[in-house]
Scaffold this active site. Structure first.
Site, PDB file in Angstrom:
ATOM      1  CG  HIS A  16     -13.357 -16.984 -43.041  1.00  0.00           C
ATOM      2  ND1 HIS A  16     -12.882 -16.769 -41.752  1.00  0.00           N
ATOM      3  CD2 HIS A  16     -12.652 -18.046 -43.522  1.00  0.00           C
ATOM      4  CE1 HIS A  16     -11.954 -17.649 -41.478  1.00  0.00           C
ATOM      5  NE2 HIS A  16     -11.781 -18.441 -42.526  1.00  0.00           N
ATOM      6  CG  HIS A  48      -8.179 -17.459 -49.956  1.00  0.00           C
ATOM      7  ND1 HIS A  48      -8.757 -18.668 -49.701  1.00  0.00           N
ATOM      8  CD2 HIS A  48      -7.886 -16.920 -48.738  1.00  0.00           C
ATOM      9  CE1 HIS A  48      -8.804 -18.875 -48.398  1.00  0.00           C
ATOM     10  NE2 HIS A  48      -8.292 -17.817 -47.791  1.00  0.00           N
ATOM     11  CG  ASP A  90     -14.870 -18.902 -46.325  1.00  0.00           C
ATOM     12  OD1 ASP A  90     -14.293 -19.959 -46.022  1.00  0.00           O
ATOM     13  OD2 ASP A  90     -14.281 -17.883 -46.730  1.00  0.00           O
TER      14      ASP A  90
END
Length: 284
Positions: free
Chosen positions: A90, A49, A77
Site C-alpha cells: 500500500h 480490504h 494495492d
C-alpha cells in the site's frame, strides 16, 4: 505575518473538523423524510480490504488465504520495484509493513523478497514475504475476484504511471484473468489505457473528494472523460447518497470503502445495504 498564518491554520483545522463531523453524520443519521422501502441490490459483495487485514498482515498471501474463506472478492494495492516487478504494498515506503526502510521503488525484487512483511503485525506471521502479483495469481487463479488499486506513485520518478499499467495488463493476460479483475485508478492516462486494453475488466475512477473538498461535479467529469465504469467512494464521503443516486441514473458502479463490519450476523450485514452501494469494501 506569523499571527495571520497561525489564524489561517486554525481556521483550516476548524473547517476540516466540521467537515469530518458532517460527513460522519450524513452517513449515520436517518433521513428526515419518512422511511421508505430500500430498493437496493440485496446481492451485494463484501470485498476484503487488503486481504483479511484485521487478522493478518495486509497485502500478503496469508491475508488473502484467510480472506477468501469468507469472500472471494479481495482488494490489494500494487506497486513496482526498481526492476519493474509488480508486488503488493500500500505505502510508497516499506517502513510501516516490513523490517526495512526506504522507498519500495528503489528496491529490486530480490531485495524486497528478503524483507519480513509479517512480524510487524504479530509473531505468528514472522517471515511472511511481500508477494508478487505473479505469486498471487498462481496460487488463487480464477477462484478470486481481484480488486487492484493502481496509484500514481509520485515519489518514484523512474516509473511513469503507464509503466505500471502496461505491466499489469501483461500479467493479467498471461493468466487469462480478464474477467476476474477490477481496478481503482486515479491517473486519467492510466485509467484510459487499462480500460482500452482490458475492456472486460471493471475500471473505477478514484477521486479523493473527501479530502480535497472538490465538488462532486469534478468526479463525474473525470468519469465522463475517461470512460470509467464507476467510482470508488469513501463511506464517509459527504453527500454519498447523492453520489449513489447519480450513479444509478448514469448506470455507473460505486464501490464503497472502508466499512468496518466486524460481525458474522447476517442481519447486520444486510443492514449495511442501506448505504445503497452494490459493493462494500470489508476490512476483516
Amino acid at each position: 505575518m506569523r499571527s495571520a498564518g497561525y489564524i489561517a491554520m486554525l481556521l483550516a483545522a476548524f473547517i476540516s473538523l466540521v467537515w469530518g463531523m458532517w460527513s460522519g453524520l450524513a452517513v449515520i443519521m436517518p433521513e428526515s423524510e419518512e422511511p421508505s422501502v430500500c430498493h437496493c441490490n440485496k446481492e451485494f459483495h463484501l470485498i476484503a480490504h487488503r486481504g483479511a487485514a484485521a487478522i493478518a498482515p495486509e497485502n500478503t498471501i496469508a491475508a488473502i488465504r484467510l480472506a477468501i474463506l469468507v469472500s472471494p472478492d479481495v482488494s490489494m494495492d500494487l506497486a513496482m520495484t526498481a526492476d519493474r516487478e509488480l508486488v503488493l504494498m500500500h505505502d510508497d515506503y516499506v517502513d510501516r509493513t516490513t523490517n526495512s526502510h526506504g522507498l519500495l521503488c528503489e528496491h529490486t525484487l530480490e531485495e524486497v523478497q528478503q524483507l519480513d512483511a509479517g512480524s510487524w503485525f504479530g509473531s505468528a506471521f514472522q517471515g511472511e514475504r511481500v508477494p508478487t502479483l505473479h505469486e498471487v495469481f498462481s496460487e488463487f487463479g480464477n477462484t478470486t475476484m481481484y480488486h487492484m488499486d493502481l496509484k500514481d506513485r509520485k515519489g518514484c520518478a523512474q516509473h511513469a504511471p503507464l509503466d505500471m499499467a502496461r505491466e499489469v495488463v501483461q500479467v493479467v493476460r498471461a493468466y487469462k484473468l480478464e474477467f476476474n479483475v477490477a481496478f481503482t485508478v486515479e491517473d486519467p492516462k492510466m485509467l484510459w489505457y487499462v480500460k482500452s486494453q482490458l475492456p472486460s475488466a471493471t475500471i473505477l475512477a478514484s477521486i479523493n473528494v473527501l479530502y480535497t473538498l472538490a465538488p462532486l461535479s469534478s468526479m463525474w467529469a473525470f468519469v465522463d472523460q475517461t470512460g470509467a465504469d464507476g467510482v470508488s467512494a469513501h463511506f464517509l464521503m459527504p453527500m454519498l447518497k447523492n453520489v449513489l443516486a447519480e450513479a444509478k441514473k448514469r448506470r455507473k458502479k460505486v464501490h464503497i470503502y472502508t466499512c468496518l463490519l466486524y460481525t458474522s450476523d447476517a442481519a447486520d450485514e444486510e443492514d449495511s445495504v442501506d448505504l445503497g452501494g452494490r459493493r462494500i469494501i470489508k476490512k476483516k
